[in-house]
Design a protein around this motif. Structure first.
Motif, PDB file in Angstrom:
ATOM      1  N   UNK A   1      -8.703   5.508 -10.456  1.00 52.34           N
ATOM      2  CA  UNK A   1      -8.241   6.519 -11.404  1.00 52.34           C
ATOM      3  C   UNK A   1      -6.718   6.453 -11.505  1.00 52.34           C
ATOM      4  N   UNK A   2      -6.208   6.378 -12.727  1.00 48.77           N
ATOM      5  CA  UNK A   2      -4.758   6.395 -12.925  1.00 48.77           C
ATOM      6  C   UNK A   2      -4.215   7.775 -12.559  1.00 48.77           C
ATOM      7  N   UNK A   3      -3.292   7.806 -11.625  1.00 49.23           N
ATOM      8  CA  UNK A   3      -2.727   9.066 -11.150  1.00 49.23           C
ATOM      9  C   UNK A   3      -1.350   9.257 -11.782  1.00 49.23           C
ATOM     10  N   UNK A   4      -1.147  10.326 -12.553  1.00 52.82           N
ATOM     11  CA  UNK A   4       0.182  10.579 -13.108  1.00 52.82           C
ATOM     12  C   UNK A   4       1.217  10.694 -11.993  1.00 52.82           C
ATOM     13  N   UNK A   5       2.441  10.240 -12.233  1.00 51.07           N
ATOM     14  CA  UNK A   5       3.468  10.256 -11.169  1.00 51.07           C
ATOM     15  C   UNK A   5       3.631  11.612 -10.510  1.00 51.07           C
ATOM     16  N   UNK A   6       3.533  12.676 -11.298  1.00 47.28           N
ATOM     17  CA  UNK A   6       3.748  14.004 -10.718  1.00 47.28           C
ATOM     18  C   UNK A   6       2.585  14.462  -9.848  1.00 47.28           C
ATOM     19  N   UNK A   7       1.442  13.743  -9.890  1.00 44.88           N
ATOM     20  CA  UNK A   7       0.291  14.125  -9.073  1.00 44.88           C
ATOM     21  C   UNK A   7       0.050  13.184  -7.901  1.00 44.88           C
ATOM     22  N   UNK A   8       0.921  12.197  -7.707  1.00 42.74           N
ATOM     23  CA  UNK A   8       0.764  11.273  -6.589  1.00 42.74           C
ATOM     24  C   UNK A   8       0.890  12.039  -5.275  1.00 42.74           C
ATOM     25  N   UNK A   9      -0.065  11.798  -4.400  1.00 42.28           N
ATOM     26  CA  UNK A   9      -0.065  12.479  -3.092  1.00 42.28           C
ATOM     27  C   UNK A   9       0.117  11.508  -1.920  1.00 42.28           C
ATOM     28  N   UNK A  10      -0.214  10.260  -2.117  1.00 40.10           N
ATOM     29  CA  UNK A  10      -0.283   9.289  -1.030  1.00 40.10           C
ATOM     30  C   UNK A  10       1.118   8.873  -0.574  1.00 40.10           C
ATOM     31  N   UNK A  11       1.443   9.051   0.716  1.00 38.54           N
ATOM     32  CA  UNK A  11       2.770   8.642   1.193  1.00 38.54           C
ATOM     33  C   UNK A  11       3.015   7.148   1.066  1.00 38.54           C
ATOM     34  N   UNK A  12       1.947   6.365   1.050  1.00 39.27           N
ATOM     35  CA  UNK A  12       2.109   4.903   0.874  1.00 39.27           C
ATOM     36  C   UNK A  12       2.751   4.595  -0.469  1.00 39.27           C
ATOM     37  N   UNK A  13       2.255   5.244  -1.520  1.00 39.80           N
ATOM     38  CA  UNK A  13       2.809   5.038  -2.859  1.00 39.80           C
ATOM     39  C   UNK A  13       4.186   5.668  -2.986  1.00 39.80           C
ATOM     40  N   UNK A  14       4.396   6.820  -2.384  1.00 36.41           N
ATOM     41  CA  UNK A  14       5.674   7.509  -2.497  1.00 36.41           C
ATOM     42  C   UNK A  14       6.798   6.727  -1.825  1.00 36.41           C
ATOM     43  N   UNK A  15       6.467   5.971  -0.777  1.00 34.47           N
ATOM     44  CA  UNK A  15       7.495   5.210  -0.050  1.00 34.47           C
ATOM     45  C   UNK A  15       7.839   3.895  -0.730  1.00 34.47           C
ATOM     46  N   UNK A  16       6.833   3.254  -1.347  1.00 34.21           N
ATOM     47  CA  UNK A  16       7.068   1.980  -2.026  1.00 34.21           C
ATOM     48  C   UNK A  16       6.420   2.012  -3.409  1.00 34.21           C
TER      49      UNK A  16
END
Length: 531
Positions: A368-383
């Motif tokens: 599922x495409x997650x809008x940037x403002x709804x990203x929760x995963x620290x993996x994605x937030x870090x890189x």
């Protein structure tokens, strides 16, 4: 069948935050899983593996444990867990928990004590090191989530090691007191009646003495995850880890019938090193996870070689297992498309070995495409931007076409897939041609035909996009033929298969069998049974 349940059965992974919410907070919970046990029993799986439910600050959504012997209030209570376990067992379902032994939360009382002072009795429960000569980190080890794997602690003047987030300090498994405490955790849950554990990052648990630098990775290029700048030669897969795995197996074997308490090891290693985790003179984990199908080229010759090499590498008595997806990796429908997701399901559920099915894959859920403002995963937030985020595969299970897909009365913690009004359990359960119906048929076939569960395996000659193999148990013989392409293919059947009948196809409509000739339609998989 006299084989242990984990050999004959299928394991179903539940990501509890996303399975079913029972209290209206938008997050799945234990009572929600209990509510859906009838669905799981009817699906035909044999065990549920539940991702972490322990008290946690949720820096990494439960993989940062603050108390190993309780339940996070977001998910319920110990009493709720006991009820889930009782209800699952009443339906013939086993329950496997996620055990996270490599690291704790930085909020765990053990780490609070360890961090208090260098003289604290629990200082050596974690990995503390003095700075390098330049005052920087002790070595070049990189966190799997990017950045240095060392965090400076100003109060005590040392760095502590974290293979993942800084909120997840690694335990020192060379310390006998740590070993004793963590083995007691296993006993706590076995005493409550659980049927086994999936062991998180088992190969990470021991680090090389002296903490030498890891060698640089000559294949690293910009755009790759930062963790791959180095080869994890000294920070993972150390020889001493095998004695720890064997000790865990001893504990598992001490409960109930020997071999019934299953240990599943999360181990991302090449096959030859993966095999060592079955154990030698001392048994280790029964199922070192085999993730090869997730990233394998979706080509018949490549898959045939992969399967043959894996089977050949198994040690005496080693039981195979197969995985197509999990909470960390892209969904099979996202990688292969809907047509081949059906073929992949037949592959997963007919190979020799224990299959693990990820929740929602039976519905053909895609990422599922997650809008940037709804990203929760620290993996994605870090890189960000590298496609490493895991939110897309952790979205809520769609149960029906009501608000929020029947998952919750509140807004779910992650967004639903766009076609949830049609791709949900209620709709697909009534469709004889749905991928959900196909999964039920495949799981029923495994129960009805021992050859598919515990039978021998042999590849058959095939050409082009066709992967074909035989499963045999006693006098029972079956052929599985999978067309991995979008063109029709002809397959010559072996002589003994002249009287075979069609047991199951992945797509509706007539499958052509004329004597010893099978015509596979595009994207079709079939199971043929000898008369």
């Amino acid at each position: 069948m006299t084989a242990p349940w984990w050999q004959t059965g299928t394991i179903y992974q539940v990501y509890p935050r996303s399975f079913q919410d029972s209290d209206g907070d938008g997050i799945g919970d234990l009572n929600g899983i209990t509510r859906r046990l009838d669905y799981l029993a009817a699906l035909g799986i044999d065990a549920i593996w539940i991702s972490p439910i322990f008290p946690s600050p949720m820096a990494d959504f439960g993989y940062d444990v603050a108390d190993y012997c309780d339940v996070d209030p977001r998910f319920g209570t110990l009493a709720d867990f006991d009820e889930l376990l009782a209800q699952a067992h009443a339906r013939g379902l086993r329950v496997v928990l996620d055990f996270v032994p490599n690291h704790t939360s930085d909020r765990h009382p053990w780490f609070a004590e360890s961090r208090a002072s260098r003289a604290n009795p629990r200082r050596d429960w974690y990995l503390w090191r003095d700075p390098a000569g330049d005052g920087g980190p002790p070595n070049n080890w990189i966190s799997d989530f990017g950045g240095p794997a060392w965090e400076w602690d100003e109060a005590t003047g040392q760095y502590y090691y974290h293979a993942f987030l800084k909120e997840q300090p690694d335990l020192n498994w060379r310390n006998p007191a740590v070993q004793a405490a963590m083995y007691d955790v296993l006993r706590f849950w076995f005493d409550r009646g659980v049927d086994g554990f999936r062991i998180d990052v088992l190969w990470h648990m021991v680090k090389a003495a002296g903490f030498p630098d890891n060698p640089l990775n000559p294949a690293w290029q910009p755009g790759m995850a930062e963790m791959h700048r180095v080869l994890q030669l000294h920070s993972t897969d150390q020889p001493e880890v095998h004695a720890l795995a064997a000790a865990m197996r001893d504990i598992a074997d001490s409960y109930g019938a020997k071999g019934e308490g299953v240990l599943i090891g999360e181990i991302y290693l090449p096959v030859e090193r993966l095999m060592q985790y079955y154990g030698g003179e001392r048994a280790e984990v029964q199922l070192p996870f085999n993730f090869q199908l997730i990233d394998a080229p979706w080509e018949a010759p490549a898959l045939a070689r992969l399967i043959a090499d894996y089977e050949a590498a198994l040690p005496p008595g080693g039981w195979p297992n197969w995985v197509l997806g999990n909470h960390d990796r892209p969904r099979v429908a996202a990688k292969r498309g809907q047509a081949q997701a059906r073929v992949a399901a037949m592959l997963l559920l007919t190979l020799r070995g224990t299959p693990t099915l990820y929740y929602g894959d039976e519905l053909g859920l895609s990422d599922v495409a997650i809008p940037p403002e709804q990203v929760r995963d620290p993996r994605e937030l870090r890189e960000p931007g590298l496609g490493l985020g895991r939110d897309p595969v952790r979205t809520p299970m769609p149960w029906d076409a009501s608000a929020n897909a029947g998952f919750s009365t509140a807004r779910p913690w992650l967004p639903l897939h766009e076609d949830w009004a049609l791709r949900n359990v209620a709709v697909m359960a009534e469709d004889p041609a749905s991928i959900l119906t196909l999964h039920r048929q495949l799981l029923a076939a495994r129960r009805e035909h021992p050859a598919l569960a515990i039978g021998d395996f042999a590849l058959l000659d095939s050409e082009g996009d066709v992967l074909a193999y035989e499963r045999r148990q006693g006098a029972q013989r079956l052929i599985v033929a999978l067309n991995l392409g979008a063109l029709a293919h002809h397959l010559d059947l072996p002589g003994w298969a002249g009287a075979c009948r069609l047991l199951l196809s992945t797509i509706p409509g007539p499958t052509q069998i004329e004597g010893r000739a099978l015509l596979l339609r595009p994207n079709e998989g079939v199971i043929l049974a000898s008369e």
